[in-house]
Design a protein around this motif. Structure first.
Motif, mmCIF file in Angstrom:
data_model
loop_
_atom_site.group_PDB
_atom_site.id
_atom_site.type_symbol
_atom_site.label_atom_id
_atom_site.label_comp_id
_atom_site.label_asym_id
_atom_site.label_seq_id
_atom_site.Cartn_x
_atom_site.Cartn_y
_atom_site.Cartn_z
ATOM 1 N N THR A 1 -18.562 -1.132 -67.818
ATOM 2 C CA THR A 1 -18.425 -2.121 -66.884
ATOM 3 C C THR A 1 -16.826 -2.134 -66.473
ATOM 4 O O THR A 1 -16.045 -2.331 -67.260
ATOM 5 C CB THR A 1 -18.724 -3.413 -67.412
ATOM 6 N N ILE A 2 -16.569 -2.150 -65.246
ATOM 7 C CA ILE A 2 -15.259 -2.401 -64.725
ATOM 8 C C ILE A 2 -14.884 -3.631 -64.777
ATOM 9 O O ILE A 2 -15.148 -4.568 -63.931
ATOM 10 C CB ILE A 2 -15.074 -1.634 -63.122
ATOM 11 N N PRO A 3 -13.670 -4.189 -65.398
ATOM 12 C CA PRO A 3 -13.547 -5.453 -65.746
ATOM 13 C C PRO A 3 -12.616 -5.784 -64.270
ATOM 14 O O PRO A 3 -12.074 -5.032 -63.908
ATOM 15 C CB PRO A 3 -12.442 -5.451 -66.933
ATOM 16 N N PRO A 4 -12.596 -7.195 -64.200
ATOM 17 C CA PRO A 4 -11.781 -7.602 -63.053
ATOM 18 C C PRO A 4 -10.364 -7.392 -63.165
ATOM 19 O O PRO A 4 -9.730 -7.611 -64.085
ATOM 20 C CB PRO A 4 -12.250 -9.203 -62.788
ATOM 21 N N ASN A 5 -9.670 -6.904 -62.003
ATOM 22 C CA ASN A 5 -7.971 -6.712 -62.016
ATOM 23 C C ASN A 5 -7.739 -6.036 -63.061
ATOM 24 O O ASN A 5 -6.809 -5.997 -63.753
ATOM 25 C CB ASN A 5 -7.567 -8.117 -62.032
ATOM 26 N N ALA A 6 -8.662 -4.731 -63.181
ATOM 27 C CA ALA A 6 -8.213 -3.810 -64.131
ATOM 28 C C ALA A 6 -7.370 -2.795 -63.669
ATOM 29 O O ALA A 6 -6.773 -2.772 -62.613
ATOM 30 C CB ALA A 6 -9.455 -2.942 -64.408
ATOM 31 N N ARG A 7 -6.859 -1.849 -64.511
ATOM 32 C CA ARG A 7 -6.027 -0.860 -64.197
ATOM 33 C C ARG A 7 -6.329 0.255 -64.787
ATOM 34 O O ARG A 7 -7.088 0.613 -65.689
ATOM 35 C CB ARG A 7 -4.592 -1.153 -64.508
ATOM 36 N N VAL A 8 -5.952 1.489 -63.964
ATOM 37 C CA VAL A 8 -6.236 2.956 -64.710
ATOM 38 C C VAL A 8 -4.998 3.588 -64.752
ATOM 39 O O VAL A 8 -4.140 3.609 -63.916
ATOM 40 C CB VAL A 8 -7.170 3.687 -63.716
ATOM 41 N N PHE B 1 3.432 14.580 -55.872
ATOM 42 C CA PHE B 1 2.792 14.859 -56.915
ATOM 43 C C PHE B 1 3.168 14.213 -58.335
ATOM 44 O O PHE B 1 4.303 14.397 -58.814
ATOM 45 C CB PHE B 1 2.578 16.198 -57.230
ATOM 46 N N VAL B 2 2.190 13.531 -59.213
ATOM 47 C CA VAL B 2 2.608 13.167 -60.593
ATOM 48 C C VAL B 2 2.694 14.382 -61.430
ATOM 49 O O VAL B 2 1.807 15.006 -61.451
ATOM 50 C CB VAL B 2 1.592 11.987 -60.931
ATOM 51 N N LEU B 3 3.721 14.308 -62.145
ATOM 52 C CA LEU B 3 3.796 15.636 -63.035
ATOM 53 C C LEU B 3 3.392 14.961 -64.489
ATOM 54 O O LEU B 3 3.102 15.895 -65.400
ATOM 55 C CB LEU B 3 5.357 16.107 -63.221
ATOM 56 N N ALA B 4 3.452 13.678 -64.817
ATOM 57 C CA ALA B 4 3.159 13.321 -66.462
ATOM 58 C C ALA B 4 2.255 12.350 -66.438
ATOM 59 O O ALA B 4 0.941 12.431 -66.817
ATOM 60 C CB ALA B 4 4.391 13.106 -66.880
ATOM 61 N N ALA B 5 2.780 11.092 -65.868
ATOM 62 C CA ALA B 5 2.054 9.888 -65.739
ATOM 63 C C ALA B 5 1.905 9.023 -64.609
ATOM 64 O O ALA B 5 2.853 9.105 -63.783
ATOM 65 C CB ALA B 5 2.191 9.178 -67.026
ATOM 66 N N GLY B 6 1.073 8.436 -64.363
ATOM 67 C CA GLY B 6 0.827 7.326 -63.260
ATOM 68 C C GLY B 6 0.023 6.392 -63.439
ATOM 69 O O GLY B 6 -0.973 6.280 -64.583
ATOM 70 N N LEU B 7 -0.077 5.366 -62.454
ATOM 71 C CA LEU B 7 -1.108 4.175 -62.841
ATOM 72 C C LEU B 7 -1.580 3.613 -61.343
ATOM 73 O O LEU B 7 -0.813 3.799 -60.629
ATOM 74 C CB LEU B 7 -0.704 3.226 -63.986
ATOM 75 N N PHE B 8 -2.778 3.003 -61.483
ATOM 76 C CA PHE B 8 -3.309 2.361 -60.446
ATOM 77 C C PHE B 8 -3.470 0.649 -61.123
ATOM 78 O O PHE B 8 -4.076 0.599 -62.013
ATOM 79 C CB PHE B 8 -4.576 2.806 -59.912
ATOM 80 N N THR B 9 -3.275 -0.120 -60.155
ATOM 81 C CA THR B 9 -3.387 -1.386 -60.547
ATOM 82 C C THR B 9 -4.483 -2.138 -59.442
ATOM 83 O O THR B 9 -4.790 -1.842 -58.799
ATOM 84 C CB THR B 9 -2.250 -2.511 -60.453
ATOM 85 N N ALA B 10 -4.953 -3.511 -60.046
ATOM 86 C CA ALA B 10 -5.737 -4.147 -59.088
ATOM 87 C C ALA B 10 -7.084 -3.635 -58.751
ATOM 88 O O ALA B 10 -7.520 -3.586 -57.725
ATOM 89 C CB ALA B 10 -5.123 -4.718 -57.922
ATOM 90 N N ILE B 11 -7.554 -2.769 -59.901
ATOM 91 C CA ILE B 11 -9.003 -2.340 -59.622
ATOM 92 C C ILE B 11 -9.966 -3.297 -59.772
ATOM 93 O O ILE B 11 -10.225 -3.818 -60.942
ATOM 94 C CB ILE B 11 -9.279 -1.127 -60.714
ATOM 95 N N ASN B 12 -10.756 -3.538 -58.795
ATOM 96 C CA ASN B 12 -12.005 -4.114 -58.722
ATOM 97 C C ASN B 12 -13.430 -3.401 -58.310
ATOM 98 O O ASN B 12 -13.188 -2.663 -57.248
ATOM 99 C CB ASN B 12 -11.850 -5.452 -58.034
ATOM 100 N N HIS B 13 -14.465 -3.731 -58.834
ATOM 101 C CA HIS B 13 -15.777 -3.085 -58.563
ATOM 102 C C HIS B 13 -16.902 -3.635 -58.609
ATOM 103 O O HIS B 13 -17.194 -4.193 -59.895
ATOM 104 C CB HIS B 13 -15.674 -1.494 -59.194
ATOM 105 N N THR B 14 -17.711 -3.723 -57.811
ATOM 106 C CA THR B 14 -18.881 -4.629 -57.725
ATOM 107 C C THR B 14 -19.950 -3.907 -56.822
ATOM 108 O O THR B 14 -19.272 -3.947 -55.637
ATOM 109 C CB THR B 14 -18.914 -6.143 -58.011
ATOM 110 N N SER B 15 -21.033 -4.256 -56.711
ATOM 111 C CA SER B 15 -21.988 -3.662 -55.670
ATOM 112 C C SER B 15 -22.481 -4.915 -54.702
ATOM 113 O O SER B 15 -22.998 -4.787 -53.727
ATOM 114 C CB SER B 15 -23.467 -3.190 -56.258
ATOM 115 N N SER B 16 -21.811 -6.334 -55.258
ATOM 116 C CA SER B 16 -22.422 -7.457 -54.598
ATOM 117 C C SER B 16 -21.631 -7.683 -53.408
ATOM 118 O O SER B 16 -20.552 -7.288 -53.122
ATOM 119 C CB SER B 16 -22.135 -8.487 -55.792
ATOM 120 N N VAL B 17 -22.286 -8.659 -52.514
ATOM 121 C CA VAL B 17 -21.691 -9.134 -51.476
ATOM 122 C C VAL B 17 -21.719 -10.489 -51.473
ATOM 123 O O VAL B 17 -22.747 -11.289 -51.667
ATOM 124 C CB VAL B 17 -22.558 -8.535 -50.324
#
Length: 278
Positions: free
Chosen positions: A249-256, A178-194
């Motif tokens: 809008t989720i930018p390409p290669n975003a992070r959270v 479990f994260v107790l204070a801070a964490g991050l996710f990288t390489a976030i991509n999101h689109t509905s297209s194929v």
């Protein structure tokens, strides 16, 4: 002395007889070696790499976040399989607790001495017996050390589309999961297209709940949007990136970025190919 890579198909090692459930033990008699098993679906050619791990594990308490028995977007259906390896030469009882699935349910299974136990669709008839629309996490414990691995696959239950796409999952020590204070996710991509990819973010709160802020940033770290995370004790929640950050809008290669104000959370990002469901 010069590092090399060596790979061989299992039939070339043990012969043509099928091996439904087994394990390979590697004894390094000189130097150092890193090993893996490449498991490939014969229909889709989807492969996962299962890394070798030390059998001197002392862990008796695991957290496995991201187990499912649930339909998803674009005609996907997700289910999770487990495999246990008993490190001792006596039967071992393993206790599994469901977390974030509307209360805690417990399942007990016995792993044979020095053996491997496989449970297909752990949340389904062979395991907890839940309905098809359920997902969350598991806490898995035993009185003696054991190894645990999992795979969550996208399959077509009707049989119309053969084969599967899967992700290998390695659990973590429950005390460190479990994260107790801070964490991050990288390489976030999101689109509905194929062709294209979509990303889900999921969180399991610890026993004290979890409260904090999610910050969406572009690949250069500029802030794009924020969202509030508020979960009760042992509550689990998964949403797509566009659901967490509604209207953005989720930018390409975003992070959270995750910043907790109190409590603790275990989280993961799941990125899915919109065309194949991989």
């Amino acid at each position: 002395p010069t590092p090399i890579s060596w790979q061989m198909a299992l039939p070339d090692l043990i012969g043509p007889a099928p091996l439904a459930v087994g394990r390979i033990e590697i004894a390094v008699t000189q130097g150092r070696a890193a090993g893996y098993a490449a498991v490939v679906d014969n229909v889709t050619n989807d492969g996962i790499a299962v890394m070798a791990e030390p059998i001197l594990s002392l862990n008796t308490d695991y957290l496995l976040n991201g187990v499912a028995r649930s339909p998803g977007v674009n005609n996907t259906f997700w289910s999770t399989d487990l495999r246990f390896f008993n490190l001792i030469d006596a039967p071992l009882q393993v206790s599994l607790d469901s977390l974030g699935m509307g209360g805690v349910a417990t399942l007990v299974r016995t792993v044979p001495p020095s053996g491997v136990l496989e449970i297909i669709d752990i949340l389904g008839p062979s395991g907890f017996g839940f309905s098809q629309a359920v997902a969350g996490a598991l806490r898995v414990r035993a009185s003696s050390a054991f190894l645990l691995a999992a795979r969550t696959s996208n399959r077509d239950l009707s049989g119309g589309r053969q084969g599967s796409f899967s992700a290998f999952q390695r659990p973590v020590r429950f005390s460190m999961g479990f994260v107790l204070a801070a964490g991050l996710f990288t390489a976030i991509n999101h689109t509905s297209s194929v062709p294209g990819y979509r990303t889900n973010l999921a969180f399991l709160a610890g026993s004290g709940g979890a409260n904090g802020v999610l910050t969406l940033r572009d690949r250069l770290s500029a802030e794009t949007a924020t969202a509030t995370l508020s979960l009760g004790p042992n509550e689990w929640m998964q949403k797509s990136a566009t659901e967490w950050f509604a209207g953005a809008t989720i930018p390409p290669n975003a992070r959270v970025d995750l910043q907790l104000s109190n409590g603790s959370a275990s989280g993961y990002a799941s990125r899915i190919d919109n065309g194949t469901g991989d």
